[in-house]
Design an enzyme around this catalytic site. Sequence first.
Site, PDB file in Angstrom:
ATOM      1  N   ALA A  73      -1.430   5.515   3.757  1.00  0.00           N
ATOM      2  CA  ALA A  73      -1.487   5.312   2.315  1.00  0.00           C
ATOM      3  C   ALA A  73      -2.907   5.488   1.771  1.00  0.00           C
ATOM      4  O   ALA A  73      -3.101   6.024   0.676  1.00  0.00           O
ATOM      5  CB  ALA A  73      -0.966   3.918   1.971  1.00  0.00           C
ATOM      6  N   LYS A 119       7.363   5.526  17.515  1.00  0.00           N
ATOM      7  CA  LYS A 119       5.977   6.014  17.465  1.00  0.00           C
ATOM      8  C   LYS A 119       4.991   4.867  17.324  1.00  0.00           C
ATOM      9  O   LYS A 119       3.921   4.864  17.930  1.00  0.00           O
ATOM     10  CB  LYS A 119       5.835   7.018  16.312  1.00  0.00           C
ATOM     11  N   LYS A 151       9.641   1.302   8.354  1.00  0.00           N
ATOM     12  CA  LYS A 151       9.772   1.462   9.798  1.00  0.00           C
ATOM     13  C   LYS A 151      10.251   0.142  10.377  1.00  0.00           C
ATOM     14  O   LYS A 151      10.006  -0.919   9.820  1.00  0.00           O
ATOM     15  CB  LYS A 151       8.439   1.861  10.437  1.00  0.00           C
ATOM     16  N   SER A 162       0.822  -1.210   0.000  1.00  0.00           N
ATOM     17  CA  SER A 162       0.000   0.000   0.000  1.00  0.00           C
ATOM     18  C   SER A 162       0.859   1.265   0.000  1.00  0.00           C
ATOM     19  O   SER A 162       0.580   2.218  -0.734  1.00  0.00           O
ATOM     20  CB  SER A 162      -0.961  -0.001   1.196  1.00  0.00           C
ATOM     21  N   ARG A 206       7.387  -7.940  -7.111  1.00  0.00           N
ATOM     22  CA  ARG A 206       7.872  -9.315  -7.250  1.00  0.00           C
ATOM     23  C   ARG A 206       7.002 -10.168  -8.153  1.00  0.00           C
ATOM     24  O   ARG A 206       7.482 -11.014  -8.897  1.00  0.00           O
ATOM     25  CB  ARG A 206       7.935  -9.996  -5.868  1.00  0.00           C
ATOM     26  N   GLY A 260       6.066   9.821   7.883  1.00  0.00           N
ATOM     27  CA  GLY A 260       4.846  10.597   8.067  1.00  0.00           C
ATOM     28  C   GLY A 260       4.813  11.288   9.412  1.00  0.00           C
ATOM     29  O   GLY A 260       5.738  12.017   9.726  1.00  0.00           O
TER      30      GLY A 260
END
Length: 231
Positions: A141, A192, A107, A12, A33, A137
């Site tokens: 998404a 976060k 992340k 996403s 892929r 961010g």
Amino acid sequence: MKNVFGVLGGGSWGTALVKILLENNKYVNWYLRNEETIEFIKKFKKNPNYLRALNIDTSKTKLSSSIEKTVKNSTIIILAIPSPFLDSELKKIKSSLNKKTIFSALKGVVPQTHLIVSEHLNKIYNVPFSKIGIITGPCHAEEVALEKLSYLTVACKNSEIGKFMKHSLGTKFIRVKISNDIKGVEYAAMLKNVYALVVGISHGLGYGDNFQSVLISNSLREMKSFIKIIY
């Protein structure tokens, strides 16, 4: 060769980043892929697995199931592959990664080395920190696909590349800020998510706004202390 973007990953966030980049660039190289997914996108102009309502301008998108080809034909690489699978995909690349500018839009840590992505690229693939950047961010998404006003932070030690990325990612629905603190931004983005899970658990257990406010305040204080230690 002028700067050409190559997005690695068809999830996403990878799909959303392609949409953003196509706003300001003649074309974008995109590695996925699955060859069946590529054929579906070419035919229907949609990713069948993620953000299905989003129309993809295939006339400006160079799709490939070869990560080597995508990297070779791009000068700026954006990593949008989930961190648990990142290293196995990077090992498929025979070109020298340290000759590319690489931005991580991920992340978390790479499980094989327990390093954040920027440190993994530097220590395992010898990519200098001057050629590594972070895109983060908070930014969903799904909201990018709907063109809802969103914000991104671009972290990069090279100010010229940072400005170029800001221009390339900025649209009528995306605002971009620049930072030169690569590690701080990447660690903060990772932590976060941990704090978000804790807050979600506290909400599910029935704790009120007062408790959650203190929890968030303490989380921010801990984040600041944590980042000071890594420096």
